[in-house]
Design an enzyme around this catalytic site. Structure first.
Site, PDB file in Angstrom:
ATOM      1  N   ASP A  38      86.980  85.027  54.401  1.00  0.00           N
ATOM      2  CA  ASP A  38      86.833  85.226  52.960  1.00  0.00           C
ATOM      3  C   ASP A  38      85.414  85.724  52.731  1.00  0.00           C
ATOM      4  O   ASP A  38      84.447  84.986  52.956  1.00  0.00           O
ATOM      5  CB  ASP A  38      87.081  83.897  52.228  1.00  0.00           C
ATOM      6  N   ASP A  95      89.916  89.665  57.122  1.00  0.00           N
ATOM      7  CA  ASP A  95      90.688  89.705  55.872  1.00  0.00           C
ATOM      8  C   ASP A  95      91.271  88.324  55.600  1.00  0.00           C
ATOM      9  O   ASP A  95      91.482  87.547  56.537  1.00  0.00           O
ATOM     10  CB  ASP A  95      91.827  90.742  56.016  1.00  0.00           C
ATOM     11  N   TYR A 126      85.240  95.069  37.086  1.00  0.00           N
ATOM     12  CA  TYR A 126      85.274  95.937  38.283  1.00  0.00           C
ATOM     13  C   TYR A 126      84.183  97.014  38.219  1.00  0.00           C
ATOM     14  O   TYR A 126      83.488  97.269  39.207  1.00  0.00           O
ATOM     15  CB  TYR A 126      86.669  96.554  38.360  1.00  0.00           C
TER      16      TYR A 126
END
Ligand SMILES: NC(=O)c1ccc[n+]([C@@H]2O[C@H](COP(=O)([O-])OP(=O)(O)OC[C@H]3O[C@@H](n4cnc5c(N)ncnc54)[C@H](O)[C@@H]3O)[C@@H](O)[C@H]2O)c1
Length: 244
Positions: free
Chosen positions: A60, A38, A152
């Site tokens: 990342d 994370d 999204y």
């Protein structure tokens, strides 16, 4: 309880909180070595549950070199990687007229390219070690399209196509690739929704409530374990029946 992932090594991207953290905790309870990958540290109130068999790697998911370093670290510590959960995700909601190119790119980068980077890297490691399982987090937003989420919804629909294409390519190496499509789940990502919006969404849910992160983790666990040994390229909705 029979442990479903005894001595397996599982990487969970975006595992510092929310669905990823619930998944990491559940897999840990099922005997797995856990690698949380994370950009953030694991929430301090949860780290005590991982007393051993645990590694946090700053990663990342949008950068292939960062992902390769993650796999190297996991293999160094635990010897192999058996499961990858591509869970890291972000939202940058805005209607088409207000959404900036940057907001579009950021969401596609983390939620779609990140899944591609993870799947590509995992496949190359798992090929040489007898196979594995990859579980991708899509969203019901990718099935029906949500107002204010052109970025999204596109990314999450893309995750479904990516999952099926990759499943076909890597099946011959004993690697299964599946996707989970959650609906409204109570996590930090949804914590800022107003009471009115929340009530409006709950009215659309046959089971009449938002889901808990653990309820998504159960579906991920199914795909990660041998319980789903004959399942690949599948998409499982975890939505309380919303938009079935
Ligand atoms: N919460 C919901 O209602 C819901 C519904 C459908 C799908 N999902 C999906 O489930 C996944 C988890 O959602 P959540 O609600 O737990 O989100 P969250 O915001 O609580 O957690 C997401 C995690 O991803 C990490 N992350 C963000 N960008 C990253 C990057 N570039 N590299 C590595 N890590 C990064 C964050 O630091 C965070 O720890 C996401 O893919 C999300 O889109 C969530």
């Amino acid at each position: 309880m029979e442990p479903l992932l005894d001595a397996k090594t599982c990487i969970v991207t975006g595992g510092a909180q929310g669905i990823g953290l619930a998944t990491a905790e559940m897999m840990w309870k099922h005997g797995a070595n856990i690698v949380v990958a994370d950009v953030s540290e694991v929430r301090p109130d949860s780290t005590t549950q991982f007393s051993d068999r645990f590694l946090h790697v700053a990663c990342d998911v949008t950068e292939i070199t960062s992902m390769e370093r993650l796999f190297d670290r996991a293999v160094d510590k635990f010897g192999a990687v058996n499961v990858l959960v591509n869970n890291a995700g972000i939202t940058r909601d805005a209607t088409l007229s207000k959404m900036t190119e940057q907001q579009f790119d950021e969401v596609i980068n983390v939620n779609l390219k990140g899944v591609w980077v993870g799947t590509k890297t995992a496949a190359s490691y798992m090929k040489g070690s007898g196979g594995g399982a990859i579980v991708n987090l899509s969203s019901i937003s990718g099935k029906v399209g949500f107002f204010g989420q052109t970025n999204y919804s596109a990314a999450k629909a893309g995750v479904v196509g990516l999952t099926k294409a990759a499943a076909k390519e890597v099946a011959r190496y004993g690697i299964r690739v599946n996707a989970v499509q959650p609906g409204l789940i109570e996590t930090p990502m949804t914590a800022s929704l107003s009471k009115e919006i929340l009530q409006e969404k709950i009215r659309e849910i046959p089971l009449g409530r938002p889901g808990a992160a653990d309820e998504v983790a159960n579906a991920v666990l199914f795909f990660a374990s041998e319980l789903s040994s004959y399942v690949t390229g599948a998409v499982l909705e975890v939505t309380g029946g919303r938009f079935m």
